[in-house]
Design a protein around this motif. Structure first.
Motif, PDB file in Angstrom:
ATOM      1  N   ALA A 152       1.014  -1.307  -0.118  1.00 19.61           N
ATOM      2  CA  ALA A 152      -0.053  -0.098   0.091  1.00 19.61           C
ATOM      3  C   ALA A 152       0.905   1.159   0.212  1.00 19.61           C
ATOM      4  CB  ALA A 152      -0.933   0.058   1.209  1.00 19.61           C
ATOM      5  N   THR A 153       0.465   2.100  -0.594  1.00 22.74           N
ATOM      6  CA  THR A 153       1.097   3.617  -0.669  1.00 22.74           C
ATOM      7  C   THR A 153       0.804   4.233   0.754  1.00 22.74           C
ATOM      8  OG1 THR A 153       0.619   3.774  -2.785  1.00 22.74           O
ATOM      9  CG2 THR A 153       1.150   5.967  -1.871  1.00 22.74           C
ATOM     10  N   ALA A 154       1.678   4.918   1.393  1.00 25.09           N
ATOM     11  CA  ALA A 154       1.440   5.614   2.561  1.00 25.09           C
ATOM     12  C   ALA A 154       2.275   6.962   2.469  1.00 25.09           C
ATOM     13  CB  ALA A 154       1.883   4.594   3.778  1.00 25.09           C
TER      14      ALA A 154
ATOM     15  N   GLN B  46      13.798   1.826   2.566  1.00 27.53           N
ATOM     16  CA  GLN B  46      14.144   2.670   3.703  1.00 27.53           C
ATOM     17  C   GLN B  46      14.238   1.961   4.876  1.00 27.53           C
ATOM     18  OE1 GLN B  46      11.839   6.490   3.999  1.00 27.53           O
ATOM     19  NE2 GLN B  46      10.781   5.493   2.359  1.00 27.53           N
ATOM     20  N   TRP B  47      13.315   1.188   5.153  1.00 29.47           N
ATOM     21  CA  TRP B  47      13.427   0.387   6.435  1.00 29.47           C
ATOM     22  C   TRP B  47      13.110  -1.009   6.200  1.00 29.47           C
ATOM     23  CZ3 TRP B  47      15.476   2.499  10.392  1.00 29.47           C
ATOM     24  CH2 TRP B  47      15.397   4.004  10.447  1.00 29.47           C
ATOM     25  N   ASP B  48      13.746  -2.032   6.630  1.00 29.54           N
ATOM     26  CA  ASP B  48      13.529  -3.598   6.571  1.00 29.54           C
ATOM     27  C   ASP B  48      13.245  -4.229   7.869  1.00 29.54           C
ATOM     28  OD1 ASP B  48      13.221  -6.396   6.467  1.00 29.54           O
ATOM     29  OD2 ASP B  48      14.948  -6.308   4.952  1.00 29.54           O
ATOM     30  N   LEU B  49      12.106  -4.210   8.347  1.00 31.54           N
ATOM     31  CA  LEU B  49      11.585  -4.354  10.013  1.00 31.54           C
ATOM     32  C   LEU B  49      11.076  -5.828   9.890  1.00 31.54           C
ATOM     33  CD1 LEU B  49       9.646  -1.005  10.348  1.00 31.54           C
ATOM     34  CD2 LEU B  49      12.068  -1.511  10.854  1.00 31.54           C
TER      35      LEU B  49
ATOM     36  N   ARG C 134       8.361  -9.829   7.435  1.00 30.48           N
ATOM     37  CA  ARG C 134       8.975  -8.525   7.458  1.00 30.48           C
ATOM     38  C   ARG C 134       8.071  -7.460   7.161  1.00 30.48           C
ATOM     39  NH1 ARG C 134      13.847  -9.260   6.318  1.00 30.48           N
ATOM     40  NH2 ARG C 134      13.546 -11.369   6.241  1.00 30.48           N
ATOM     41  N   LEU C 135       8.210  -6.184   7.366  1.00 33.04           N
ATOM     42  CA  LEU C 135       7.428  -4.961   6.976  1.00 33.04           C
ATOM     43  C   LEU C 135       8.448  -4.149   6.403  1.00 33.04           C
ATOM     44  CD1 LEU C 135       4.584  -3.307   6.639  1.00 33.04           C
ATOM     45  CD2 LEU C 135       5.504  -2.143   8.730  1.00 33.04           C
ATOM     46  N   LEU C 136       8.257  -3.869   4.949  1.00 33.01           N
ATOM     47  CA  LEU C 136       9.157  -2.904   4.249  1.00 33.01           C
ATOM     48  C   LEU C 136       8.619  -1.903   4.059  1.00 33.01           C
ATOM     49  CD1 LEU C 136      10.200  -5.998   2.037  1.00 33.01           C
ATOM     50  CD2 LEU C 136      11.585  -5.217   3.541  1.00 33.01           C
ATOM     51  N   VAL C 137       9.466  -0.540   4.144  1.00 35.97           N
ATOM     52  CA  VAL C 137       9.285   0.767   3.806  1.00 35.97           C
ATOM     53  C   VAL C 137      10.239   0.965   2.680  1.00 35.97           C
ATOM     54  CG1 VAL C 137       8.767   3.028   4.630  1.00 35.97           C
ATOM     55  CG2 VAL C 137       8.557   0.958   6.093  1.00 35.97           C
ATOM     56  N   PHE C 138       9.597   1.398   1.409  1.00 37.56           N
ATOM     57  CA  PHE C 138      10.202   1.787   0.278  1.00 37.56           C
ATOM     58  C   PHE C 138       9.787   3.263   0.091  1.00 37.56           C
ATOM     59  CE2 PHE C 138       9.800  -2.721  -0.517  1.00 37.56           C
ATOM     60  CZ  PHE C 138      11.074  -2.981  -0.911  1.00 37.56           C
ATOM     61  N   SER C 139      10.745   3.939  -0.484  1.00 36.14           N
ATOM     62  CA  SER C 139      10.531   5.225  -0.890  1.00 36.14           C
ATOM     63  C   SER C 139       9.630   4.993  -2.284  1.00 36.14           C
ATOM     64  CB  SER C 139      11.652   6.145  -1.328  1.00 36.14           C
ATOM     65  OG  SER C 139      12.356   5.587  -2.325  1.00 36.14           O
ATOM     66  N   LEU C 140       8.755   5.996  -2.547  1.00 34.17           N
ATOM     67  CA  LEU C 140       7.892   5.676  -3.855  1.00 34.17           C
ATOM     68  C   LEU C 140       8.481   6.830  -4.905  1.00 34.17           C
ATOM     69  CD1 LEU C 140       5.010   4.697  -4.913  1.00 34.17           C
ATOM     70  CD2 LEU C 140       4.079   6.976  -4.085  1.00 34.17           C
TER      71      LEU C 140
ATOM     72  N   ASN D 133       5.709   6.880   0.150  1.00 34.02           N
ATOM     73  CA  ASN D 133       6.184   5.668   0.644  1.00 34.02           C
ATOM     74  C   ASN D 133       5.450   4.441   0.026  1.00 34.02           C
ATOM     75  OD1 ASN D 133       8.438   6.583   2.562  1.00 34.02           O
ATOM     76  ND2 ASN D 133       6.325   7.521   3.198  1.00 34.02           N
ATOM     77  N   VAL D 134       5.927   3.380  -0.001  1.00 36.00           N
ATOM     78  CA  VAL D 134       5.147   2.103  -0.321  1.00 36.00           C
ATOM     79  C   VAL D 134       5.576   1.099   0.772  1.00 36.00           C
ATOM     80  CG1 VAL D 134       4.838   0.091  -1.784  1.00 36.00           C
ATOM     81  CG2 VAL D 134       5.430   2.407  -2.898  1.00 36.00           C
ATOM     82  N   LEU D 135       4.694   0.652   1.656  1.00 40.40           N
ATOM     83  CA  LEU D 135       4.775  -0.360   2.629  1.00 40.40           C
ATOM     84  C   LEU D 135       4.337  -1.585   1.769  1.00 40.40           C
ATOM     85  CD1 LEU D 135       4.602   2.354   4.387  1.00 40.40           C
ATOM     86  CD2 LEU D 135       3.123   0.883   5.942  1.00 40.40           C
TER      87      LEU D 135
END
Length: 184
Positions: free
Chosen positions: A27-29, A116-119, A98-104, A90-92
Motif C-alpha cells: 500500500a502507498t503511505a 528505507q526500512w526492513d523491519l 517483515r514490514l518493508l518501507v520503500f520510497s515511492l 512511501n510504499v509499505l
C-alpha cells in the motif's frame, strides 16, 4: 495490490537473499498528516492564484502547507515514542516475515524505489488499527511501534485506504499477543 509493486518487492527479497517469504500486502503511505497538508496547500494555492496570479499561487501554496504542517505536528500524539523517519511518499509491503518501507518513485506508475526500512516482524512491538480522517483529506492514520521504542506514524491516502486497512489488519494478525497483565 498492484502487480508491478508486488513484483518490485519480490525482486528486492530475491536480491537481499530472502527466501521463502510471500508478499501479503502492499500500500502507498505518507507520514502522518501529509494528506491534509497537501490538501490545505492546494486550497491556499487556488486562493493565491485568484489574488496574485502565478506568484501568488506559489506563495499561497507554501504558506498553506507550512501552516498546516505546524498544526499537524502539534496534533500528533508522540507519547508512544519518537518518530521512525520516513519520506514524503512511501510504499509499505508486508511479507510473511517483515514490514518493508520503500520510497515511492515514478510519475506515471507508482513504484517502490529505494528501501528505507526492513523491519522483521520480531522487531515490531505493536500496531494500532488506525483512525480514519474524513472530508476532502480522507486518510487512514496508523501507528506501528518498534521494539526499540520508535514509532512509524503513517497514513494511507483516500485511494489506498482499502489496501492500507488490509495491510494493517494482516500485520496485527501476525504480531504476537501482548502478555496478559497479572491480576491482583
Amino acid at each position: 495490490m498492484k502487480p508491478s509493486q508486488v513484483e518490485r518487492v519480490r525482486k528486492y527479497l530475491t536480491s537481499a537473499g530472502v527466501e521463502g517469504e510471500e508478499v501479503l500486502a502492499v500500500a502507498t503511505a505518507y507520514p502522518a498528516g501529509r494528506v491534509s497538508t497537501l490538501t490545505k496547500g492546494m486550497k491556499s494555492e487556488v486562493t493565491g492564484l485568484a489574488v496574485g496570479g502565478g506568484v501568488g499561487a506559489l506563495a499561497g501554496k507554501k504558506a498553506g502547507r507550512d501552516r498546516q504542517k505546524q498544526r499537524v505536528d502539534a496534533a500528533l500524539d508522540r507519547s508512544a515514542g519518537p518518530d521512525l523517519p520516513v519520506r514524503e511518499r512511501n510504499v509499505l509491503a508486508l511479507t510473511t516475515g517483515r514490514l518493508l518501507v520503500f520510497s515511492l518513485g515514478g510519475l506515471i506508475t507508482s513504484q517502490p524505489r529505494k528501501l528505507q526500512w526492513d523491519l522483521p516482524l520480531a522487531e515490531i512491538a505493536w500496531a494500532a488499527k488506525g483512525e480514519l480522517t474524513t472530508g476532502m483529506a480522507m486518510a487512514l492514520r496508523v501507528d506501528v511501534g518498534l521494539a526499540g521504542g520508535r514509532v512509524a506514524r503513517l497514513e494511507f491516502p483516500r485511494a489506498a485506504v482499502k489496501d492500507g486497512t488490509a495491510l494493517i489488519d494482516e500485520l496485527i494478525r501476525r504480531l504476537p499477543e501482548p502478555p496478559a497483565e497479572p491480576s491482583s
